[in-house]
Write a protein that holds these residues in place. Structure first.
Motif, PDB file in Angstrom:
ATOM      1  N   ALA A 190       0.833  -1.206   0.000  1.00 43.46           N
ATOM      2  CA  ALA A 190       0.000   0.000   0.000  1.00 43.46           C
ATOM      3  C   ALA A 190       0.867   1.255   0.000  1.00 43.46           C
ATOM      4  O   ALA A 190       0.566   2.226  -0.696  1.00 43.46           O
ATOM      5  N   ALA A 191       1.937   1.225   0.765  1.00 45.18           N
ATOM      6  CA  ALA A 191       2.852   2.375   0.783  1.00 45.18           C
ATOM      7  C   ALA A 191       3.414   2.602  -0.616  1.00 45.18           C
ATOM      8  O   ALA A 191       3.473   3.728  -1.118  1.00 45.18           O
ATOM      9  N   ARG A 192       3.810   1.515  -1.250  1.00 44.54           N
ATOM     10  CA  ARG A 192       4.346   1.591  -2.607  1.00 44.54           C
ATOM     11  C   ARG A 192       3.302   2.145  -3.574  1.00 44.54           C
ATOM     12  O   ARG A 192       3.581   3.040  -4.386  1.00 44.54           O
ATOM     13  N   ALA A 193       2.069   1.640  -3.491  1.00 43.58           N
ATOM     14  CA  ALA A 193       1.009   2.094  -4.399  1.00 43.58           C
ATOM     15  C   ALA A 193       0.675   3.564  -4.160  1.00 43.58           C
ATOM     16  O   ALA A 193       0.383   4.302  -5.114  1.00 43.58           O
ATOM     17  N   ALA A 194       0.695   3.987  -2.905  1.00 48.74           N
ATOM     18  CA  ALA A 194       0.416   5.391  -2.591  1.00 48.74           C
ATOM     19  C   ALA A 194       1.479   6.296  -3.224  1.00 48.74           C
ATOM     20  O   ALA A 194       1.165   7.361  -3.758  1.00 48.74           O
ATOM     21  N   VAL A 195       2.725   5.856  -3.171  1.00 51.14           N
ATOM     22  CA  VAL A 195       3.807   6.653  -3.778  1.00 51.14           C
ATOM     23  C   VAL A 195       3.652   6.681  -5.299  1.00 51.14           C
ATOM     24  O   VAL A 195       3.874   7.720  -5.935  1.00 51.14           O
ATOM     25  N   VAL A 196       3.240   5.565  -5.887  1.00 53.71           N
ATOM     26  CA  VAL A 196       2.949   5.565  -7.335  1.00 53.71           C
ATOM     27  C   VAL A 196       1.938   6.668  -7.661  1.00 53.71           C
ATOM     28  O   VAL A 196       2.058   7.377  -8.664  1.00 53.71           O
ATOM     29  N   ALA A 197       0.950   6.841  -6.777  1.00 59.42           N
ATOM     30  CA  ALA A 197      -0.109   7.823  -7.016  1.00 59.42           C
ATOM     31  C   ALA A 197       0.225   9.197  -6.453  1.00 59.42           C
ATOM     32  O   ALA A 197      -0.659  10.028  -6.299  1.00 59.42           O
ATOM     33  N   GLY A 198       1.480   9.440  -6.137  1.00 57.61           N
ATOM     34  CA  GLY A 198       1.906  10.791  -5.798  1.00 57.61           C
ATOM     35  C   GLY A 198       2.163  11.084  -4.344  1.00 57.61           C
ATOM     36  O   GLY A 198       2.545  12.210  -4.003  1.00 57.61           O
ATOM     37  N   PHE A 199       1.976  10.112  -3.450  1.00 61.14           N
ATOM     38  CA  PHE A 199       2.340  10.344  -2.057  1.00 61.14           C
ATOM     39  C   PHE A 199       3.853  10.593  -1.977  1.00 61.14           C
ATOM     40  O   PHE A 199       4.634  10.005  -2.732  1.00 61.14           O
ATOM     41  N   ALA A 200       4.237  11.450  -1.049  1.00 62.23           N
ATOM     42  CA  ALA A 200       5.639  11.864  -0.972  1.00 62.23           C
ATOM     43  C   ALA A 200       6.496  10.906  -0.157  1.00 62.23           C
ATOM     44  O   ALA A 200       7.704  10.796  -0.397  1.00 62.23           O
ATOM     45  N   GLY A 426      13.316   1.379  -9.157  1.00 58.21           N
ATOM     46  CA  GLY A 426      13.247   2.064 -10.451  1.00 58.21           C
ATOM     47  C   GLY A 426      11.855   1.992 -11.053  1.00 58.21           C
ATOM     48  O   GLY A 426      11.365   2.964 -11.649  1.00 58.21           O
ATOM     49  N   GLY A 427      11.219   0.840 -10.889  1.00 62.39           N
ATOM     50  CA  GLY A 427       9.857   0.671 -11.393  1.00 62.39           C
ATOM     51  C   GLY A 427       8.871   1.597 -10.693  1.00 62.39           C
ATOM     52  O   GLY A 427       7.947   2.126 -11.320  1.00 62.39           O
ATOM     53  N   VAL A 428       9.079   1.800  -9.384  1.00 60.14           N
ATOM     54  CA  VAL A 428       8.187   2.696  -8.636  1.00 60.14           C
ATOM     55  C   VAL A 428       8.342   4.132  -9.130  1.00 60.14           C
ATOM     56  O   VAL A 428       7.348   4.839  -9.363  1.00 60.14           O
ATOM     57  N   ALA A 429       9.567   4.550  -9.318  1.00 59.35           N
ATOM     58  CA  ALA A 429       9.811   5.923  -9.781  1.00 59.35           C
ATOM     59  C   ALA A 429       9.201   6.133 -11.173  1.00 59.35           C
ATOM     60  O   ALA A 429       8.583   7.169 -11.454  1.00 59.35           O
ATOM     61  N   ARG A 430       9.379   5.144 -12.015  1.00 61.16           N
ATOM     62  CA  ARG A 430       8.829   5.215 -13.361  1.00 61.16           C
ATOM     63  C   ARG A 430       7.288   5.253 -13.336  1.00 61.16           C
ATOM     64  O   ARG A 430       6.663   6.004 -14.085  1.00 61.16           O
ATOM     65  N   ALA A 431       6.707   4.452 -12.473  1.00 59.04           N
ATOM     66  CA  ALA A 431       5.244   4.412 -12.358  1.00 59.04           C
ATOM     67  C   ALA A 431       4.703   5.739 -11.833  1.00 59.04           C
ATOM     68  O   ALA A 431       3.654   6.219 -12.275  1.00 59.04           O
ATOM     69  N   ARG A 432       5.415   6.323 -10.907  1.00 58.25           N
ATOM     70  CA  ARG A 432       4.991   7.617 -10.357  1.00 58.25           C
ATOM     71  C   ARG A 432       4.984   8.686 -11.458  1.00 58.25           C
ATOM     72  O   ARG A 432       4.046   9.477 -11.577  1.00 58.25           O
ATOM     73  N   ASP A 433       6.010   8.671 -12.272  1.00 55.52           N
ATOM     74  CA  ASP A 433       6.075   9.619 -13.397  1.00 55.52           C
ATOM     75  C   ASP A 433       4.942   9.373 -14.391  1.00 55.52           C
ATOM     76  O   ASP A 433       4.322  10.299 -14.894  1.00 55.52           O
ATOM     77  N   ARG A 434       4.713   8.090 -14.680  1.00 59.03           N
ATOM     78  CA  ARG A 434       3.643   7.756 -15.623  1.00 59.03           C
ATOM     79  C   ARG A 434       2.293   8.212 -15.078  1.00 59.03           C
ATOM     80  O   ARG A 434       1.459   8.736 -15.809  1.00 59.03           O
ATOM     81  N   HIS A 435       2.092   8.013 -13.765  1.00 60.02           N
ATOM     82  CA  HIS A 435       0.808   8.425 -13.209  1.00 60.02           C
ATOM     83  C   HIS A 435       0.608   9.924 -13.317  1.00 60.02           C
ATOM     84  O   HIS A 435      -0.471  10.396 -13.697  1.00 60.02           O
ATOM     85  N   ARG A 436       1.622  10.668 -13.009  1.00 55.57           N
ATOM     86  CA  ARG A 436       1.486  12.128 -13.062  1.00 55.57           C
ATOM     87  C   ARG A 436       1.107  12.557 -14.485  1.00 55.57           C
ATOM     88  O   ARG A 436       0.168  13.328 -14.687  1.00 55.57           O
TER      89      ARG A 436
END
Lengths: 467, 467
Positions: A190-200, A426-436
């Motif tokens: 959940a922490a990981r998914a929240a960061v994907v969606a822009g949590f800091a 790396g995948g998390v960072a990439r996903a966060r960018d994609r979500h934004r």
């Protein structure tokens, strides 16, 4: 052979080999029993080797939601690498007579050798969006159903809620603090998914370690209560963590708490945290008190049972960041996504791939392999989710000739080889960018919190000229 | 030292040592960062060694619920045995500068050496019931907060929902099939919690392996669609799994499906499964069709998005068992319990244990160690949840002199030693028995599904004569 589904109620009295904790890092038993019994029957009759296309999609968004967020793709790929049957799993399956020896032999050599493509993690999705497509023999693809759905349904539910929160917070950071309200491993995801969606950042240390996320947190009420008084607690915390720390000021009286916080740390105090009460009013009062004392740089963090609506309601309050717990880890009312893993095409007797679909009541879906694209209008914003269907070869090789169409599928696994770019930190960072980027492309109005239909309609583009 | 809570938003660019999957079986980082920063400050000022009593309770039940079910106690005890800081965890904490060297030294030697007592797993609970009590130094007890809450909040939420389902199902077995709608590890815990609350079996293989649960499942729609027609699919399944298997009859047309099922397996067919449509009507029709064909022993299993209300609505339908998915693993609208881990007493400067409690708005709770008992009326049914409070020594040694009072706390960990009887498959079986007995003791009417207050009031019995 007796089918236990027909006569349940028995609890085996013998103890299994293990007593509670996993003894294997394999992910292969995170699976429903019927995947293996289907495999046994299909191995025996030869259909196990038919080429199949399975599609993951959801029939509808949670009531009132305007878009969903794909999350968990990277975690699924990580788990796929560990999807094997070691002695631990095989021995148990044999002892329990879940499947026969021929099936055990097959499982002993199992490695997924097919292809997986899907929406990039972080991409938004709509009803029927084919967010993951798994292609291989029936035998190798059917086994992945439960694991793929567990990961995507959970992580996407969290990310879909989290995206509404970061949207409502605009530029103020959201901090994930919900570990205690979720299963301990679900909390990491959940922490990981929240960061994907822009949590800091997250309070969860294991999520920080496993995925390179920033972790946050300083003290709870217990720390203040442990000490003889609030002055002693604050002095201790500042001595240990420095004046830049965040002091929790609502254990006794907030006004006195802020006075004591400033006395302990001076005007260089990093932040004060409010965890109860009428947060909007308190934040105003505390901000004024801090400013009057010259602590203009000291921030105000609020953390009491926030959700996207509470965050939005605090937009005008002098709050610097939002700590979110229960609501984000439980998907803010929608704790799972309702994604399904459906066989949409399979090789027939003639060797050709043929579309298939369940035909009985209510749960109909469209058969056949699908490509997907998002159509943008002249302003660059999404106007349609386009499912491309029809002749299988045409769909498989489809490339849009219209630059308004952005294709959505990316290769994730090719011939069994996972593309590591989607995994790990790396995948998390990439996903966060994609979500934004994906969220920025939504039509104006799509991010409002009030209940409404999906932000864009899902339409089908048929390559064979049929409707 | 800069407090990241005061300036969040940074994502570290360096990759950590791991890329996605756990590299350690330790559970110690399934923890909020602030537990460790509090520890650091308390070690520095000496209060870390103060004796403390932490209590786990919930302030209220989910809206309309009449009781909750304690679950996860065994899993918490299993995780406690692995709550240690190995090189993997210590290196990461050091690299990230989460805590200072003195704290790392303490963590390297950490083993919980205190006491834990609590409600037996499976016991029902009410608002303020002290379901777990952890006693030790602040240092050793505070670290367990996040893990204890993660486990108990999740598992109890599932068990509380599951108990309503098994209650509504009366003597018909409920089968847990929700793995795909929950995080993959949460799914294992959910299966276990459902069985604690009376579910007969689970589809989840890992839950079967880890906790000795019966597993069930035969085939999905994909199996039928894989084959050239339904006849071929049913023939294959019966050949592989025997006529006692369960055939899924709603892929195309239910009436035709039942005909084909009987043609494939004969009247010795174990069961048919219905996974869509108007289940009550379909079950009637299918039962009549089976009976007319002489398959009077063939059972009818239903499995489409059931919850406790749908189960109750099918009470008069000829259904033999209920497969439940989403609803049970997500707590049927209440996916977490809201349990908190509160410091209620701690050693003061004088060495005496003193009650403590947060004094600010809204979230007040009663300080001091508590014992707990359930008062039964003349008919043997519960009438009150009794919290025993007051003088610490008196509470600690309290034994009821009234046989109407059944004490609720059992020892779980003594001087750091876990009582293994509560763990593993044996712990699950014991919890299931406790739940059955505890639910049977509830007052008449407590098991109805309609929204109402807690089934019994929670009252406080003070041993020092105060109110």
């Amino acid at each position: 052979m007796t089918d236990p589904l027909a006569e349940p109620g028995r609890m085996p009295s013998r103890a299994p080999g293990r007593t509670g904790t996993p003894s294997s890092t394999a992910t292969s038993l995170l699976t429903d029993r019927y995947e293996l019994t289907m495999l046994q029957a299909a191995l025996a009759d030869g259909t196990a080797h038919r080429r199949c296309v399975f599609e993951v999609f959801t029939r509808r968004l949670p009531a009132g939601r305007r878009y969903g967020v794909v999350a968990g793709t990277g975690r699924f790929l990580e788990a796929l690498a560990d999807f094997r049957f070691t002695t631990t799993e095989l021995d148990w399956l044999a002892d329990e007579r879940v499947v026969d020896d021929a099936t055990l032999d097959f499982l002993a050599g199992y490695r997924f050798s097919g292809d997986v493509r899907g929406y990039a993690e972080g991409e938004v999705f709509f009803p029927l969006s084919p967010v993951l497509v798994v292609e291989g023999t029936f035998a190798e693809a059917v086994l992945l159903e439960t694991l793929a759905l567990s990961v995507l349904n959970h992580d996407s539910a969290v990310a879909s809620a989290a995206s509404r929160m970061t949207s409502a917070a605009v530029d103020r950071p959201c901090l994930e603090m919900g570990a205690r309200r979720a299963h301990e491993e679900a909390a990491v995801a959940a922490a990981r998914a929240a960061v994907v969606a822009g949590f800091a950042a997250t309070s969860n240390l294991e999520a920080g370690r496993r995925y390179g996320l920033e972790t946050i947190g300083t003290a709870a009420h217990a720390f203040t209560l442990l000490h003889d008084d609030e002055e002693a607690a604050f002095a201790s915390q500042v001595a240990a963590l420095g004046p830049g720390t965040t002091l929790l000021v609502d254990t006794y009286d907030v006004r006195r708490g802020v006075e004591r916080a400033l006395a302990a740390a001076g005007t260089r105090l990093g932040a004060v945290r409010l965890d109860s009460g009428d947060l909007g009013v308190l934040a105003q009062e505390v901000r004024a008190q801090l400013d009057a004392a010259g602590a203009r740089e000291t921030k105000v963090v609020v953390t009491s049972d926030l959700d996207e609506y509470a965050i939005a309601a605090l937009a005008a309050a002098p709050v610097d960041s939002y700590g979110v717990g229960t609501s984000v880890v439980t998907g803010s009312g929608a704790p799972t996504c309702g994604m399904v893993y459906k066989l949409v095409a399979r090789e027939g007797r003639d060797g050709a791939l043929a579309p298939v679909a369940k035909a009985s009541t209510a749960k109909t879906s469209t058969g056949g392999r699908k490509a997907a694209a998002r159509r943008r209008g002249p302003d660059g914003r999404a106007v349609e989710e386009v499912l491309v269907a029809g002749d299988d070869a045409a769909v498989a090789s489809w490339v849009p000739d219209d630059e308004a169409l952005r294709t959505l599928h990316v290769p994730l696994v090719t011939d069994g080889e996972v593309d590591a770019a989607w995994t790990g930190p790396g995948g998390v960072a990439r996903a966060r960018d994609r979500h934004r980027a994906s969220r920025d492309e939504l039509p104006r109005g799509a991010r409002r919190l009030s209940a409404d239909e999906a932000a864009v309609p899902t339409v089908t583009l048929r390559l064979d000229g049929r409707d």
